[in-house]
Design an enzyme around this catalytic site. Structure first.
Site, PDB file in Angstrom:
ATOM      1  N   TRP B  58      76.693  30.299 102.960  1.00 45.22           N
ATOM      2  CA  TRP B  58      76.778  28.896 102.514  1.00 45.22           C
ATOM      3  C   TRP B  58      75.484  28.389 101.908  1.00 45.22           C
ATOM      4  O   TRP B  58      75.452  27.329 101.300  1.00 45.22           O
ATOM      5  CB  TRP B  58      77.229  27.988 103.655  1.00 45.22           C
ATOM      6  CG  TRP B  58      76.153  27.628 104.667  1.00 45.22           C
ATOM      7  CD1 TRP B  58      75.288  28.480 105.284  1.00 45.22           C
ATOM      8  CD2 TRP B  58      75.835  26.314 105.156  1.00 45.22           C
ATOM      9  NE1 TRP B  58      74.477  27.803 106.146  1.00 45.22           N
ATOM     10  CE2 TRP B  58      74.785  26.469 106.095  1.00 45.22           C
ATOM     11  CE3 TRP B  58      76.335  25.040 104.927  1.00 45.22           C
ATOM     12  CZ2 TRP B  58      74.228  25.377 106.786  1.00 45.22           C
ATOM     13  CZ3 TRP B  58      75.780  23.966 105.615  1.00 45.22           C
ATOM     14  CH2 TRP B  58      74.734  24.142 106.521  1.00 45.22           C
ATOM     15  N   ASP B  59      74.407  29.154 102.076  1.00 45.65           N
ATOM     16  CA  ASP B  59      73.124  28.788 101.478  1.00 45.65           C
ATOM     17  C   ASP B  59      73.298  28.496  99.988  1.00 45.65           C
ATOM     18  O   ASP B  59      72.623  27.627  99.424  1.00 45.65           O
ATOM     19  CB  ASP B  59      72.125  29.945 101.623  1.00 45.65           C
ATOM     20  CG  ASP B  59      71.930  30.395 103.056  1.00 45.65           C
ATOM     21  OD1 ASP B  59      72.932  30.543 103.762  1.00 45.65           O
ATOM     22  OD2 ASP B  59      70.787  30.618 103.449  1.00 45.65           O
ATOM     23  N   GLU B 189      73.027  26.090 114.890  1.00 50.11           N
ATOM     24  CA  GLU B 189      73.665  27.246 115.546  1.00 50.11           C
ATOM     25  C   GLU B 189      73.139  27.493 116.951  1.00 50.11           C
ATOM     26  O   GLU B 189      73.501  28.499 117.558  1.00 50.11           O
ATOM     27  CB  GLU B 189      73.469  28.496 114.676  1.00 50.11           C
ATOM     28  CG  GLU B 189      74.271  28.436 113.391  1.00 50.11           C
ATOM     29  CD  GLU B 189      73.989  29.637 112.506  1.00 50.11           C
ATOM     30  OE1 GLU B 189      72.800  29.811 112.147  1.00 50.11           O
ATOM     31  OE2 GLU B 189      74.922  30.382 112.182  1.00 50.11           O
ATOM     32  N   LYS B 301      68.254  24.061 116.100  1.00 47.51           N
ATOM     33  CA  LYS B 301      67.749  25.098 115.203  1.00 47.51           C
ATOM     34  C   LYS B 301      67.468  24.546 113.810  1.00 47.51           C
ATOM     35  O   LYS B 301      66.442  24.824 113.217  1.00 47.51           O
ATOM     36  CB  LYS B 301      68.784  26.218 115.102  1.00 47.51           C
ATOM     37  CG  LYS B 301      68.354  27.392 114.246  1.00 47.51           C
ATOM     38  CD  LYS B 301      69.491  28.387 114.085  1.00 47.51           C
ATOM     39  CE  LYS B 301      69.102  29.525 113.166  1.00 47.51           C
ATOM     40  NZ  LYS B 301      70.271  30.251 112.667  1.00 47.51           N
ATOM     41  N   GLN B 302      68.414  23.807 113.296  1.00 48.26           N
ATOM     42  CA  GLN B 302      68.257  23.288 111.931  1.00 48.26           C
ATOM     43  C   GLN B 302      69.094  22.030 111.778  1.00 48.26           C
ATOM     44  O   GLN B 302      69.969  21.756 112.589  1.00 48.26           O
ATOM     45  CB  GLN B 302      68.674  24.332 110.914  1.00 48.26           C
ATOM     46  CG  GLN B 302      70.167  24.627 110.892  1.00 48.26           C
ATOM     47  CD  GLN B 302      70.504  25.716 109.889  1.00 48.26           C
ATOM     48  OE1 GLN B 302      70.648  26.869 110.246  1.00 48.26           O
ATOM     49  NE2 GLN B 302      70.620  25.345 108.625  1.00 48.26           N
TER      50      GLN B 302
END
Lengths: 472, 472
Positions: B58-59, B189, B301-302
């Site tokens: 998906w980046d 995640e 995480k992000q």
């Protein structure tokens, strides 16, 4: 053990009799209590097939221990406990690897005391097996045998380390002023990584409660030995006070309305369906549905809330058990051969006798008739112990209460009678539940055996018998 | 692109300049828009190393598309979209395999349109990538380029199938009269199998909203073509009404008090700590903590909630963004090289300029200086695009609003100026943000370009330039 026509107990109702005898033969062949540091039952399949590799699962403590307690010398069950005691140092290592204190017995499977499985949702999360089944087995053994010496010599050490694990694993929720247990997989493995699984929270709190009771008992019976244990295990008032606080402030999810324990936080947000809404060709779910669909669904693989109502049965009244059975049973797919026995036991207890019998039938001849077409992978050894429990704890309603036996028997409509032998402490009993709501209890040797049948007290004399009529 | 001393734009501040130019060179070398049915960027590492195998993540949509939109001909970005359109049939198969309707683009990674990863908590659960990033990329491309023809020819087909996926994946909660999305893994995640991830619920509802808008637009612009699409894709009033209802009745977890969106149900039951409480030797968490400890912790995480506040930025005011940034940023470990850019963009937007610059620095020269000691595994291609976004969307505050460019620039204290080129529709712009809060926008060729700088409207004439002074 069970017979359609009781006049010929050894031969009556050949299929049921054969099923039960086959099971007992397999269980007795699988484990005899030899070599406790190394040998276990090798559940779920014993040593009858390569699947599961003969390793040790919680089936030993949760499903098999009661069979060996009732049918073998106490040292057989004791040796199953010693097997875990022998793994205590490994269990401490397991906990330390996860950054936690105390002892974490392998939640899934072990050979050496180390976890041998590799899925995080099981190995890190099915911690109720460590702090539930393994602690409960100690309690169960002591309660059945009265062997307080085991508690002082081995049991407490394990219990203390399990409490330390729980104390490091709970999360204090300051806004709600409760302790929670986040990120677990409960007995129902059709859920993963849930918060506050009712069973896990309850059994963790119970573990603190029982350990504190056990300490009091040991202290009362042998203060000197207790002081030695305190020094050796290094617990103190501050630590036990913390355990007491966690147990008292444990959070339990609950559903108002149906007045049931909520299997876990958020369970009630699911679409609540019953198993009969699933098209037959989609069963079993684990072969037909994607894992995420199973997880999102309400369907229950095996007893979860009900496992707690069985283990801690004396803490919950029949109405509570009935409400929870009514709520959860219709959602249960029983896709573990260990599921029906617990449901059968609770069904019998709350008076759903036909249901109890139906549930019993699901596993009674599982391997002889190869219901699941998987007997080539090995026999369902632990399910066999569960089937035995369905008869003895379910149909005959055996419980241990206040250091004694109690029975709440019924006779399945399809049977004329059933009979089984039972060891309890110094007593060897032979129990027959017969046609017209009669229970006969015969003792060989022994001494006066005081027991309850449907809440009425009786005494079975040495080398004597009693006959009880009961009404339901 | 960026320079310490702007008088020599090509040479100023060699390290920053070198970092950015290296990134742009790599991105331009990695993808040129050739062979759209087969080629993609191969994120996260492009084709620079064997890790991640050059597959598609998906980046592409979430982090790389904006770079190609702003620096290449529209057909380059369009071809990234066509790559997914080409996988539509496979995406329908993916959904069907899970018992769901519509199209499920591989949540993790693909080469052929099929999911190529094997962990259920990702492949079945990171569905925001399917229905979020991939749908958003269509919106983002149309908004940037104004290419309505793509929407009618390819985009709507994908959007409709994604809506069908969501409509089959949501759960109606009758007691609360809301739609929920159970059992997902959000962008963060470090959580698995959670219920009602705010970002996932919001982007799913947005997907319905945008698809319905897109339908109206196509119908208005070309009723005949729209009728053809309706027949071909088989949607009708009942289906779109259901989508509208789901979007309107979507449930969003919320935290009163700090007044922030709750990352997921139950997030507030965690022990809320900040990253600075983690001992340095325990970072990064994924190398030092057990997975269950990571999952139970609050650490992020992000960008998760913040990813939504970036994508759907025009729907949330600065105060909302600031509150959510203040709440979540201190818990974020940024253990993905894609995390700092989104935080930098929001930090810049809410006026945390120093923080924005610090976050930018975390990835600016990631591979040149080999911060993470992993450049031998390949370059962080998609992080490079994120770093570009941190400058253009962060420092210069680029947004597309009402079919036009808008900027809310600031100059990092450490820099004297920065400059970059930007394509937007028929305009080729060169933007310089200089020392005394000045922004220069120069156009080569083109036509009048209307845009906003800090909410004031300007027009840059063809082959002309404007100079704007702004205050913060």
């Amino acid at each position: 053990m069970a017979g359609k026509r009781c006049e010929d107990q050894r031969g009556g109702s050949p299929p049921a009799q054969q099923g039960i005898r086959f099971n007992i033969f397999q269980l007795k062949s699988t484990y005899t209590g030899e070599d406790p540091p190394r040998l276990n039952i090798g559940p779920p399949k014993g040593f009858t097939g390569e699947k599961y590799g003969g390793s040790t699962y919680w089936d030993t403590e949760a499903y098999c221990l009661p069979f060996y307690l009732s049918t073998s010398d106490a040292k057989v069950a004791r040796n199953l406990l010693l097997y875990r005691h022998n793994h205590l140092e490994k269990a401490k290592e397991n906990a330390a690897k996860l950054g936690l204190a105390g002892a974490l017995y392998p939640p899934m499977v072990t050979m050496t005391g180390e976890e041998c499985h590799n899925e995080w949702e099981i190995t890190f999360e099915e911690i109720h097996r460590n702090g539930g089944a393994i602690a409960y087995a100690i309690f169960n053994y002591i309660r059945y045998t009265g062997d307080h010496k085991y508690l002082a010599d081995y049991g407490l050490e394990v219990l203390v380390e399990i409490c330390r694990f729980w104390a490091s694993r709970v999360t204090y929720q300051p806004r709600k002023e409760v302790y929670m247990i986040l990120g677990v997989t409960g007995p129902n493995e059709y859920e993963n990584n849930v918060n506050n699984n009712w069973y896990t929270n309850r059994i963790a709190a119970w573990c603190f409660e029982y350990t504190l009771e056990a300490m009091e008992l040991i202290q009362k019976e042998n203060a000197q030995h207790f002081n030695g244990l305190r020094a050796e295990l290094g617990f103190n008032e501050a630590e036990t006070a913390k355990w007491r606080r966690i147990a008292a402030k444990m959070y339990y999810p609950y559903v108002k309305g149906p007045d049931v324990f909520e299997q876990q936080d958020g369970f009630m947000d699911k679409e609540l369906l019953t198993v009969d809404s699933i098209p037959a060709q989609e069963l079993p779910l684990y072969k037909n549905w994607s894992w995420d669909r199973i997880l999102r669904s309400c369907f229950i693989k095996q007893a979860d809330v009900l496992q707690g109502l069985f283990f801690l049965g004396d803490q919950y009244d029949r109405e509570t058990k009935r409400r929870n059975f009514d709520f959860y049973e219709p959602m249960t797919v029983h896709e573990s051969s260990l599921s029906p026995c617990v449901y059968a036991i609770i069904a019998a207890e709350v008076g759903y006798y036909d249901k109890a019998y139906q549930l019993y039938l699901r596993t009674a001849r599982l391997d002889l008739d190869n219901y699941n077409r998987d007997t080539d992978e090995g026999l369902h050894i632990t399910s066999m112990a569960g089937t035995w429990m369905a008869v003895v704890y379910g149909f005959a309603g055996l419980r241990i209460e206040k250091e004694g036996l109690t029975f709440r028997p019924f006779l399945p409509k399809a049977w004329d009678c059933y009979a089984f032998k039972l060891r309890f402490r110094k007593h060897m009993l032979e129990i027959t539940v017969g046609g017209e709501q009669k229970m006969e209890i015969k003792q060989t040797g022994g001494a006066d055996c005081r027991l309850l049948v449907h809440d009425t007290a009786y005494t079975v004399p040495a080398d004597g018998k009693i006959e009880v009529e009961f009404s339901l």
